[in-house]
Design an enzyme around this catalytic site. Sequence first.
Site, short mmCIF file in Angstrom:
data_model
loop_
_atom_site.label_atom_id
_atom_site.label_comp_id
_atom_site.label_asym_id
_atom_site.label_seq_id
_atom_site.Cartn_x
_atom_site.Cartn_y
_atom_site.Cartn_z
N GLU A 80 42.11 -13.76 2.37
CA GLU A 80 40.82 -13.38 1.58
C GLU A 80 40.89 -11.91 1.16
O GLU A 80 41.89 -11.05 1.41
CB GLU A 80 39.90 -13.02 2.93
N ARG A 90 25.58 -19.84 8.61
CA ARG A 90 25.25 -21.19 8.47
C ARG A 90 25.14 -21.94 9.69
O ARG A 90 24.34 -23.32 9.50
CB ARG A 90 26.52 -21.94 7.37
N CYS A 143 33.59 -14.11 10.49
CA CYS A 143 34.92 -13.95 9.90
C CYS A 143 34.63 -12.79 8.72
O CYS A 143 35.12 -11.77 8.75
CB CYS A 143 35.92 -15.02 9.42
N HIS A 167 42.10 -16.89 6.59
CA HIS A 167 41.50 -18.24 7.05
C HIS A 167 42.46 -19.21 7.23
O HIS A 167 43.29 -19.58 6.15
CB HIS A 167 40.42 -18.66 6.17
N1 PCA Z 1 35.58 -18.93 11.82
C1 PCA Z 1 34.17 -18.40 11.61
C2 PCA Z 1 34.09 -17.68 12.52
C3 PCA Z 1 34.97 -17.73 13.72
C4 PCA Z 1 36.00 -18.42 13.02
O1 PCA Z 1 37.44 -18.79 13.48
C5 PCA Z 1 34.13 -17.84 10.12
O2 PCA Z 1 34.84 -18.43 9.07
O3 PCA Z 1 33.33 -17.02 9.91
#
Ligand code: PCA
Length: 208
Positions: A80, A90, A143, A167
């Site tokens: 990111e 969401r 996140c 991610h």
């Molecule tokens: N993914 C979510 C929150 C916790 C996770 O592992 C996100 O992308 O916000």
Amino acid sequence: MTKFLVTGFEPFGQSNINPSEQVVQRLAATQFEGFAVATAVLPVHRHYGPKALRTAVQQTNPDAIVCLGEAGGRQAISIERVAVNLLDYRIADNDGERVQDEPIEPDGPAAYFTTLPVRQLMQAVQAAGIPAELSLSAGTFLCNQVTYDLLHFLAQQQQNIPAGFVHLPFLPQQAAALPRNYPSMALATMETAVSTILHTLNTHLQAN
Ligand code: PCA
């Protein structure tokens, strides 16, 4: 010796596993050469998620921070670039709270760039033979929120350490349980990708 803090998240939504938690558990059990890794698993909770991350930073006093989370549907290790000042869940968090259209910090800047050398990290993961990409948005759920809160906290403390968010795709067993096909990546591959990121970051820190 460099000390990293690497965090993951507990499972959320429909799934009872989270690849980021599993990668963090594996890193916690690994002895690395040249650096140490402290780990934490954050709750998917509006208040306790960011709080747990701040606590981990204060307790471990790291040289750099890499937060991990699951982004079901992404096809690659997704580094990111930005965290935005917006909560627009969401789905509900694990406490059943679904926030919409609210800022994280009413008086904070609209966004923060992460402070990891993102392109260098992406290229290192690709060179290890693992698909990786740069991503412009961590979304508007936990996140993004913990990343924004962390970068805001570090800025306020004038703590100039590299910090950012990566991610991870679904694990194959998560994808296999869904009604339509989603991309996935094996745990061992994600673990290699994250250790590659840490090795690259360690070299980067020593050069700067
Ligand atoms: N993914 C979510 C929150 C916790 C996770 O592992 C996100 O992308 O916000």
